[in-house]
Design a protein around this motif. Structure first.
Motif, PDB file in Angstrom:
ATOM      1  N   UNK A 102       0.823  -1.209   0.000  1.00 58.60           N
ATOM      2  CA  UNK A 102       0.000   0.000   0.000  1.00 58.60           C
ATOM      3  C   UNK A 102       0.859   1.263   0.000  1.00 58.60           C
ATOM      4  N   UNK A 103       1.889   1.303   0.832  1.00 53.94           N
ATOM      5  CA  UNK A 103       2.734   2.503   0.893  1.00 53.94           C
ATOM      6  C   UNK A 103       3.553   2.674  -0.381  1.00 53.94           C
ATOM      7  N   UNK A 104       4.023   1.594  -0.968  1.00 55.90           N
ATOM      8  CA  UNK A 104       4.798   1.700  -2.212  1.00 55.90           C
ATOM      9  C   UNK A 104       3.920   2.129  -3.381  1.00 55.90           C
ATOM     10  N   UNK A 105       2.691   1.668  -3.412  1.00 51.98           N
ATOM     11  CA  UNK A 105       1.778   2.098  -4.478  1.00 51.98           C
ATOM     12  C   UNK A 105       1.625   3.616  -4.431  1.00 51.98           C
ATOM     13  N   UNK A 106       1.448   4.165  -3.233  1.00 51.42           N
ATOM     14  CA  UNK A 106       1.331   5.625  -3.090  1.00 51.42           C
ATOM     15  C   UNK A 106       2.638   6.312  -3.462  1.00 51.42           C
ATOM     16  N   UNK A 107       3.753   5.760  -3.016  1.00 56.04           N
ATOM     17  CA  UNK A 107       5.070   6.338  -3.298  1.00 56.04           C
ATOM     18  C   UNK A 107       5.357   6.370  -4.802  1.00 56.04           C
ATOM     19  N   UNK A 108       5.010   5.301  -5.516  1.00 52.28           N
ATOM     20  CA  UNK A 108       5.297   5.203  -6.949  1.00 52.28           C
ATOM     21  C   UNK A 108       4.195   5.808  -7.814  1.00 52.28           C
ATOM     22  N   UNK A 109       3.083   6.203  -7.187  1.00 51.41           N
ATOM     23  CA  UNK A 109       2.018   6.864  -7.925  1.00 51.41           C
ATOM     24  C   UNK A 109       1.189   5.947  -8.808  1.00 51.41           C
ATOM     25  N   UNK A 110       1.033   4.711  -8.392  1.00 50.77           N
ATOM     26  CA  UNK A 110       0.142   3.815  -9.133  1.00 50.77           C
ATOM     27  C   UNK A 110      -0.792   3.094  -8.164  1.00 50.77           C
ATOM     28  N   UNK A 111      -1.637   2.239  -8.699  1.00 50.85           N
ATOM     29  CA  UNK A 111      -2.669   1.604  -7.889  1.00 50.85           C
ATOM     30  C   UNK A 111      -2.098   0.507  -6.982  1.00 50.85           C
ATOM     31  N   UNK A 112      -2.850   0.233  -5.942  1.00 53.62           N
ATOM     32  CA  UNK A 112      -2.543  -0.878  -5.055  1.00 53.62           C
ATOM     33  C   UNK A 112      -2.496  -2.173  -5.854  1.00 53.62           C
ATOM     34  N   UNK A 113      -3.425  -2.333  -6.806  1.00 51.80           N
ATOM     35  CA  UNK A 113      -3.486  -3.547  -7.620  1.00 51.80           C
ATOM     36  C   UNK A 113      -2.235  -3.707  -8.474  1.00 51.80           C
ATOM     37  N   UNK A 114      -1.750  -2.614  -9.043  1.00 56.56           N
ATOM     38  CA  UNK A 114      -0.514  -2.664  -9.842  1.00 56.56           C
ATOM     39  C   UNK A 114       0.646  -3.124  -8.959  1.00 56.56           C
ATOM     40  N   UNK A 115       0.742  -2.572  -7.758  1.00 57.43           N
ATOM     41  CA  UNK A 115       1.845  -2.937  -6.860  1.00 57.43           C
ATOM     42  C   UNK A 115       1.709  -4.383  -6.382  1.00 57.43           C
ATOM     43  N   UNK A 116       0.498  -4.820  -6.083  1.00 57.97           N
ATOM     44  CA  UNK A 116       0.276  -6.204  -5.684  1.00 57.97           C
ATOM     45  C   UNK A 116       0.654  -7.151  -6.821  1.00 57.97           C
ATOM     46  N   UNK A 117       0.303  -6.795  -8.036  1.00 59.45           N
ATOM     47  CA  UNK A 117       0.696  -7.591  -9.192  1.00 59.45           C
ATOM     48  C   UNK A 117       2.207  -7.629  -9.363  1.00 59.45           C
ATOM     49  N   UNK A 118       2.844  -6.470  -9.201  1.00 60.51           N
ATOM     50  CA  UNK A 118       4.302  -6.392  -9.332  1.00 60.51           C
ATOM     51  C   UNK A 118       4.985  -7.300  -8.308  1.00 60.51           C
TER      52      UNK A 118
END
Length: 156
Positions: A102-118
């Motif tokens: 959740x924090x990285x999604x905000x830091x990188x400026x993309x969705x929680x789903x994108x970060x979870x997928x990554x």
């Protein structure tokens, strides 16, 4: 492919859609990067909080700090012996901190789903023997991760 998803945290909301996303990413990663493994494999994905992943990171890597994802491959190390006929080959376990996600999604400026997928794709690649010890390996692994995600509509 058998995928077990366990939500062992209560801090970040985790939905059925998130679980389905993890399954789709894991299957696509196997399809694109699991040469020679076939589809009769199993993976466990456990979702935790920062405290739990910090403990695991300290115990297994000697780093007493939170991280986003840890992978524990069953294909490395000791021989598993013969599996019963038809049993899936256990690739290993992926542990993801949903707080970090959740924090990285905000830091990188993309969705929680994108970060979870990554993080799922990254963990899967590690289970299949990929690594990023050198700049060349890092670039290759990032490119494969982006290929996995783009095919699921999770590109940047």
């Amino acid at each position: 492919m058998e995928i077990w998803v366990n939500n062992d945290q209560e801090i970040v909301e985790f939905t059925e859609e998130h679980e389905e996303l993890i399954r789709r990413v894991a299957e696509r990663a196997l399809e694109l990067a699991g040469a020679g493994l076939g589809s009769n494999v199993s993976v466990s994905v456990t979702l935790v909080d920062d405290e739990t992943i910090t403990d695991l990171n300290r115990d297994h890597r000697g780093l007493a700090s939170p991280t986003d994802v840890l992978s524990f491959s069953q294909l490395e190390g000791e021989d598993m012996g013969d599996l019963p006929e038809g049993e899936p080959v256990p690739l290993g376990d992926i542990v993801i901190s949903l707080e970090r996600c959740l924090s990285q999604a905000a830091e990188y400026g993309h969705s929680f789903e994108r970060e979870l997928g990554f993080l799922t794709a990254h963990g899967m690649l590690h289970l299949m023997g990929w690594d990023h010890q050198t700049p060349e390996d890092e670039a290759r692994m990032m490119a494969k991760t982006e290929e996995i995600l783009a095919g699921l509509g999770l590109s940047r």
